[in-house]
Design a protein around this motif. Structure first.
Motif, short mmCIF file in Angstrom:
data_model
loop_
_atom_site.label_atom_id
_atom_site.label_comp_id
_atom_site.label_asym_id
_atom_site.label_seq_id
_atom_site.Cartn_x
_atom_site.Cartn_y
_atom_site.Cartn_z
N ASN A 25 86.74 56.21 7.29
CA ASN A 25 87.02 55.92 5.87
C ASN A 25 87.65 54.55 5.63
O ASN A 25 87.37 53.92 4.61
N ILE A 26 88.52 54.11 6.53
CA ILE A 26 89.26 52.85 6.30
C ILE A 26 88.90 51.85 7.39
O ILE A 26 89.17 52.09 8.58
N PRO A 27 88.29 50.72 7.02
CA PRO A 27 87.88 49.72 8.02
C PRO A 27 89.10 48.94 8.55
O PRO A 27 90.18 49.00 7.96
N PRO A 28 88.91 48.20 9.63
CA PRO A 28 90.01 47.37 10.16
C PRO A 28 90.45 46.31 9.15
O PRO A 28 89.65 45.84 8.33
N ASP A 29 91.74 45.96 9.19
CA ASP A 29 92.32 44.90 8.35
C ASP A 29 92.14 45.16 6.84
O ASP A 29 92.03 44.23 6.05
N ALA A 30 92.14 46.42 6.47
CA ALA A 30 91.92 46.76 5.06
C ALA A 30 93.25 46.76 4.30
O ALA A 30 94.26 47.27 4.77
N GLU A 31 93.22 46.15 3.11
CA GLU A 31 94.36 46.22 2.20
C GLU A 31 94.21 47.50 1.38
O GLU A 31 93.13 47.83 0.90
N LEU A 32 95.30 48.25 1.23
CA LEU A 32 95.25 49.54 0.55
C LEU A 32 95.87 49.43 -0.84
O LEU A 32 96.87 48.73 -1.03
N THR A 33 95.25 50.09 -1.81
CA THR A 33 95.78 50.11 -3.18
C THR A 33 95.96 51.57 -3.61
O THR A 33 95.03 52.37 -3.53
N TYR A 34 97.19 51.88 -4.03
CA TYR A 34 97.51 53.24 -4.49
C TYR A 34 97.96 53.19 -5.95
O TYR A 34 98.62 52.24 -6.38
N GLU A 35 97.60 54.25 -6.68
CA GLU A 35 98.17 54.45 -8.01
C GLU A 35 99.08 55.66 -7.93
O GLU A 35 98.64 56.76 -7.56
N VAL A 36 100.37 55.45 -8.23
CA VAL A 36 101.37 56.50 -8.05
C VAL A 36 101.97 56.87 -9.40
O VAL A 36 102.31 56.00 -10.20
#
Length: 250
Positions: A25-36
């Motif tokens: 699901n998550i590739p290498p060096d991926a920046e993650l964005t969350y809505e909390v």
């Protein structure tokens, strides 16, 4: 944030899943964005005030998170997670002399954390801190092979080879089939022999002695030859004097 508020949280790769990612699901060096969104707010007391079962759950989750960072080579974050885990698992007020089954589980997890903490501290060259962590394990479980092995490596890193060999031999006696202990012990034993050989050579140079006369400097050889020549000449002179005396007074 207050109750009912939302926020967007951006997590850089270094603080997320790094250059390994989390396939598929998550590739290498991926920046993650969350809505909390905050649904509720609760007061947080001391970690040790929580029920034992909840402390166990949180402490174990933080231990696993530490293992996650350790596996990625981020030992600083691993140490942070292990220490946070111990905040939930350490409790001076508990009586571990006759622990219940639940308390025993907590104690076992705590020892795992200290063992892992020592490994991460060793990677960071924090030898004194690593030694304290591993000694905590051995105080409770003197025959913990992982702790004995790591203590041997820590002592070796501190240059205390004799003490390190003792700890590794203890570990090998408990697990004679473990190859990594054999390898570490053999490497350290060989290193000790080389150091002893170098030390003996240094003392020979300091005191001007050697096991092989032919290896002496030429100046030393000339001095020795001159000395022997004088001794032999002196002996011959005495012999001739005695012979002449007997001839004249015989």
């Amino acid at each position: 944030m207050e109750k009912g508020e939302t926020a967007e949280i951006i997590v850089p790769s270094r603080l997320g899943y790094g250059n390994i990612g989390r396939p598929p699901n998550i590739p290498p060096d991926a920046e993650l964005t969350y809505e909390v969104e905050v649904f509720s707010v609760e007061e947080v007391g001391e970690e040790t005030d929580l029920p034992l079962e909840e402390r166990m759950k949180i402490g174990d989750e933080k231990r696993e998170r530490g293992n996650f960072w350790y596996g990625r080579g981020d030992y600083s974050n691993a140490i942070h997670c292990y220490r946070r885990s111990l905040d939930f698992l350490d409790d001076e007020k508990q009586d571990f002399q006759n622990p219940t089954s639940e308390l025993q589980k907590l104690l076992d997890t705590r020892l795992k954390v200290y063992n892992n903490l020592a490994a991460a501290q060793l990677k960071m060259d924090a030898y004194e801190a690593a030694l304290k962590s591993v000694d905590f394990v051995l105080k409770v479980q003197p025959q913990n092979v992982k702790a004995l092995f790591r203590k041997g490596k820590i002592l070796a890193a501190k240059g205390k080879n004799n003490e390190a060999i003792i700890e590794l031999k203890k570990a090998l006696k408990l697990e004679p089939e473990t190859k990594i202990i054999h390898q570490e012990l053999a490497k350290l034993t060989l290193k000790k022999k080389h150091e002893e050989k170098a030390e003996k050579a240094m003392y020979r140079r300091m005191f001007g002695t050697t096991d092989n006369p032919s290896s002496q400097p030429k100046s030393q050889v000339r001095v020795l030859l001159r000395s022997w020549s004088l001794i032999v000449g002196g002996i011959m002179a005495v012999v001739l004097s005695v012979a002449v005396y007997r001839h004249l007074h015989g």
